[in-house]
Design an enzyme around this catalytic site. Structure first.
Site, short mmCIF file in Angstrom:
data_model
loop_
_atom_site.label_atom_id
_atom_site.label_comp_id
_atom_site.label_asym_id
_atom_site.label_seq_id
_atom_site.Cartn_x
_atom_site.Cartn_y
_atom_site.Cartn_z
N ALA A 214 0.92 -1.17 0.05
CA ALA A 214 -0.02 -0.10 -0.11
C ALA A 214 0.91 1.11 0.09
O ALA A 214 2.16 0.98 0.00
CB ALA A 214 -0.89 -0.10 1.41
N SER B 160 7.82 6.73 11.19
CA SER B 160 7.13 7.82 11.50
C SER B 160 7.20 9.09 10.08
O SER B 160 8.46 9.00 9.94
CB SER B 160 7.25 8.95 12.86
OG SER B 160 6.26 10.19 12.76
N LYS C 225 7.17 4.46 19.66
CA LYS C 225 6.62 5.15 18.56
C LYS C 225 5.10 5.36 18.99
O LYS C 225 4.29 6.38 18.63
CB LYS C 225 6.29 4.19 17.40
CG LYS C 225 5.53 4.56 16.18
CD LYS C 225 5.77 6.03 15.68
CE LYS C 225 5.17 6.53 14.36
NZ LYS C 225 3.50 6.34 14.21
N HIS D 205 5.15 8.50 21.00
CA HIS D 205 5.51 9.71 19.77
C HIS D 205 4.01 10.04 19.55
O HIS D 205 3.78 11.28 19.32
CB HIS D 205 6.28 9.21 18.67
CG HIS D 205 6.24 9.82 17.42
ND1 HIS D 205 5.22 9.89 16.57
CD2 HIS D 205 7.24 10.85 16.88
CE1 HIS D 205 5.24 10.65 15.42
NE2 HIS D 205 6.50 11.40 15.66
N ASN D 206 3.38 9.11 19.21
CA ASN D 206 1.88 9.34 18.64
C ASN D 206 1.15 10.23 19.52
O ASN D 206 0.32 11.05 19.15
CB ASN D 206 1.44 8.23 18.19
CG ASN D 206 1.80 7.85 16.59
OD1 ASN D 206 2.81 8.00 16.30
ND2 ASN D 206 0.92 7.20 15.99
N GLU E 84 1.92 13.50 19.47
CA GLU E 84 1.68 13.96 18.48
C GLU E 84 0.24 14.44 18.49
O GLU E 84 -0.28 15.65 18.17
CB GLU E 84 1.58 13.03 17.21
CG GLU E 84 0.90 13.07 15.93
CD GLU E 84 0.91 12.12 15.02
OE1 GLU E 84 2.18 11.42 14.89
OE2 GLU E 84 -0.29 11.63 14.49
N LYS F 77 -7.08 6.51 14.79
CA LYS F 77 -6.83 4.67 14.66
C LYS F 77 -6.23 4.27 15.95
O LYS F 77 -6.68 2.93 15.85
CB LYS F 77 -5.76 4.88 13.55
CG LYS F 77 -6.03 5.26 12.19
CD LYS F 77 -5.46 4.52 11.18
CE LYS F 77 -5.26 5.50 9.92
NZ LYS F 77 -4.08 6.40 9.89
N ARG G 161 -10.87 14.41 20.99
CA ARG G 161 -11.36 13.93 19.82
C ARG G 161 -12.26 13.03 20.09
O ARG G 161 -13.39 13.04 19.25
CB ARG G 161 -10.08 13.00 19.30
CG ARG G 161 -8.93 13.60 18.93
CD ARG G 161 -8.10 12.67 17.92
NE ARG G 161 -6.78 13.04 17.59
CZ ARG G 161 -5.95 12.62 16.67
NH1 ARG G 161 -6.29 11.53 15.89
NH2 ARG G 161 -4.76 13.10 16.49
C1 6PG Z 1 3.25 9.16 11.99
C2 6PG Z 1 1.75 9.11 12.22
C3 6PG Z 1 1.08 7.95 11.74
C4 6PG Z 1 -0.54 8.12 11.31
C5 6PG Z 1 -1.01 7.96 12.82
C6 6PG Z 1 -2.37 8.90 12.77
O1 6PG Z 1 3.98 9.31 13.00
O2 6PG Z 1 3.77 8.86 11.09
O3 6PG Z 1 1.57 9.28 13.65
O4 6PG Z 1 1.51 6.71 12.48
O5 6PG Z 1 -0.57 9.32 10.93
O6 6PG Z 1 -1.42 6.56 12.82
O7 6PG Z 1 -3.14 8.43 13.84
P1 6PG Z 1 -4.52 8.70 13.93
O8 6PG Z 1 -5.23 8.16 12.89
O9 6PG Z 1 -4.93 7.86 15.34
O10 6PG Z 1 -4.72 10.29 14.22
#
Ligand code: 6PG
Length: 483
Positions: free
Chosen positions: A19, A136, A190, A193-194, A197, A268, A295
């Site tokens: 993908a 990421s 990771k 990290h998210n 984010e 996600k 969210r």
């Molecule tokens: C990254 C992002 C990537 C993705 C997330 C979005 O580091 O490249 O974090 O992993 O865009 O899965 O997450 P959500 O759909 O939960 O916002």
């Protein structure tokens, strides 16, 4: 079964799962001079990649798993880029059956770190190396240089590290990739990290909402503010793309695109995982948690619709000094962001202690400086802070951040109180400020909590002036006993 095809075994890396993320990483390897074996459940995707981008490097087209594995140099290195969960287990099983001891399977998806711990242990028993690698940077990063967080056995990094480092983003000549630690540690960091984010995005969202709702700025004007902020301490990928998103016009209506997007944020799951893990580890990642809940609240569309028009109480007048309030928001954003990172790094320290991973925060700050979604100028400062003191009790105690918060604190308080008086929700700004105030408080109301717990459950408490555990005989003569 492995096809013994030494002649044909010329690929340095195999990528299965083509993908967008998988194809882009495969192309990134090929563009860096590596021969890449390609595999996908449906051959159409493999053929499409070769058709469109075959000229970018040396690809080996394979149809079956046996052919795919047979195309790889030893130790074989296969990067799996499929959906996290059951599809990953299915591919691992097929690969493991065709591979030999010493070969390396890398999972580059957003896997839950506890799954990675389980998979690593089971593949280790079969003599295979399993590397859970956080990657990421989204689609663009996968192609042009992501930040890569590989965990797994240290010895596998000798065969894998140079390959991964060659395709990672580079900052000041340093690749944004390093061996993180054993088993699930790569996916754990990771995940955090998210989580950061999520917090960062929520804070930016609150700043955007304040500029719009408190100052009446339209999307274009707010874009200009973010562009300006991106020239200073807040310089980061997320602030940069915020301005771009805000400037985008909707072709259909001519309005700013952001004004026609439904205001219900999806997820996600990695942010939610971060909070669940933090709850288990007992780490207060309040900024990240607020972001996840914000969210969820935005997505409660029926409830929100029903609640529109509920009493607001008497609201204050809007700020009159727009320039001052904009600067206050900038300061509040920076200080809250420091808190979010401090909490994320606390969680990493707690995870490291819990699983015996020996993680190095300065290394993470280094590899997050480029490629990843949270890349930001101030990660250099975080790296400096941990280089100077690897066992820093909290990032907000590092002299640089301590000073930055001291500079921001009055603005931060003004923003939170003004937002409250205007009825504008700022959950992440407010909870970050409360976290900061709680952390610096000499006394917390937790003493009362302990008293209550002792009252109804004889759960005992400690005293400020003596060692040991104590209990008051609440239903007796209320004298105190040592337990
Ligand atoms: C990254 C992002 C990537 C993705 C997330 C979005 O580091 O490249 O974090 O992993 O865009 O899965 O997450 P959500 O759909 O939960 O916002």
């Amino acid at each position: 079964m492995t096809i013994d095809n030494t002649e044909g075994a010329r690929a340095q890396i195999g990528v299965t799962g083509l993908a967008v993320m998988g194809s882009n990483i495969a192309r990134n390897f090929a563009r860096h001079g590596h021969t890449v074996a390609l595999h996908n459940r449906s051959i159409a995707k493999t053929d499409a990649l070769i058709e469109e981008h075959g000229s970018e490097g040396d690809f080996v087209r394979t149809e079956t798993i046996e052919e795919f594995v047979g195309a790889l140099q030893k130790p074989r290195r296969v990067l799996i880029m499929v959906k996290a969960g059951d599809p990953t287990d299915a591919v691992i099983e097929e690969l493991a059956a065709a591979m030999e001891p010493g070969d390396i399977i890398i999972d580059g998806g957003n896997a839950l770190y506890t799954d990675t711990i389980r998979r690593e242990a089971s593949l280790r028993e079969r003599g295979l190396h399993f590397v859970g690698a956080g990657i990421s940077g989204g689609e663009e990063g996968a192609l042009n240089g992501p930040s890569i967080m590989p965990g797994g056995p240290k010895e596998s990094y000798a065969a894998l590290g140079p390959l991964l480092e060659s395709i990672a983003a580079q900052v000041d000549g340093t690749p944004c990739c390093t061996h993180i630690g054993p088993d699930g540690s790569g996916h754990f960091v990771k995940m955090v990290h998210n989580g950061i984010e999520y917090a960062d995005m929520q804070l930016i969202g609150e700043a955007y909402n304040l500029l719009g709702s408190a100052l009446g700025y339209d999307a274009g004007k707010i874009a200009d503010v973010f562009t300006e902020w991106n020239g200073g301490d807040l310089e980061s990928y997320l602030v940069e793309i915020t301005a771009e998103v805000l400037r985008q016009k909707d072709a259909k209506t001519g309005k700013p695109l952001v004004d026609v997007i439904v205001d219900a944020a999806e997820q996600k799951g990695t942010g939610r995982w971060t909070v669940k893990s933090a709850l288990d580890l007992g780490v207060p990642v309040t900024g990240i948690a607020e972001a996840v809940f914000a969210r969820a609240l935005s997505g409660s569309r029926e409830q929100r619709k029903a609640a529109v028009g509920l009493a607001s109480g008497v609201l204050a007048d809007k700020p009159t000094d727009a320039a001052q309030f904009t600067e206050d928001i900038r300061q509040a954003l920076y200080a809250s962001k420091v808190v979010a990172y401090a909490q994320g790094f606390d969680q990493i320290a707690a995870g490291s202690a819990e699983y015996d991973w020996d993680l190095h925060p300065a290394d993470l700050a280094t590899i997050w400086r480029g490629g990843c979604i949270i890349r930001a100028r101030f990660l250099n400062r975080i790296k400096d802070a941990y280089d100077e003191n690897p066992t820093l009790p909290s990032l907000i105690l590092a002299p640089y951040f301590r000073d930055a918060i001291e500079t921001a604190i009055d603005s931060w308080r003004r923003v939170v109180s003004t937002a409250t008086l205007l009825g504008i929700p700022v959950p992440a700004f407010a909870s970050s400020l409360s976290y900061y105030d709680a952390l610096r408080a000499e006394r917390l109301p937790a003493a009362l909590t302990q008293g209550q717990r002792d009252f109804f459950g004889a759960h005992t408490y400690e005293r400020v002036d003596a060692e040991g555990k104590f209990h008051t005989l609440w239903s007796g003569d209320r004298s105190e006993v040592q337990v």
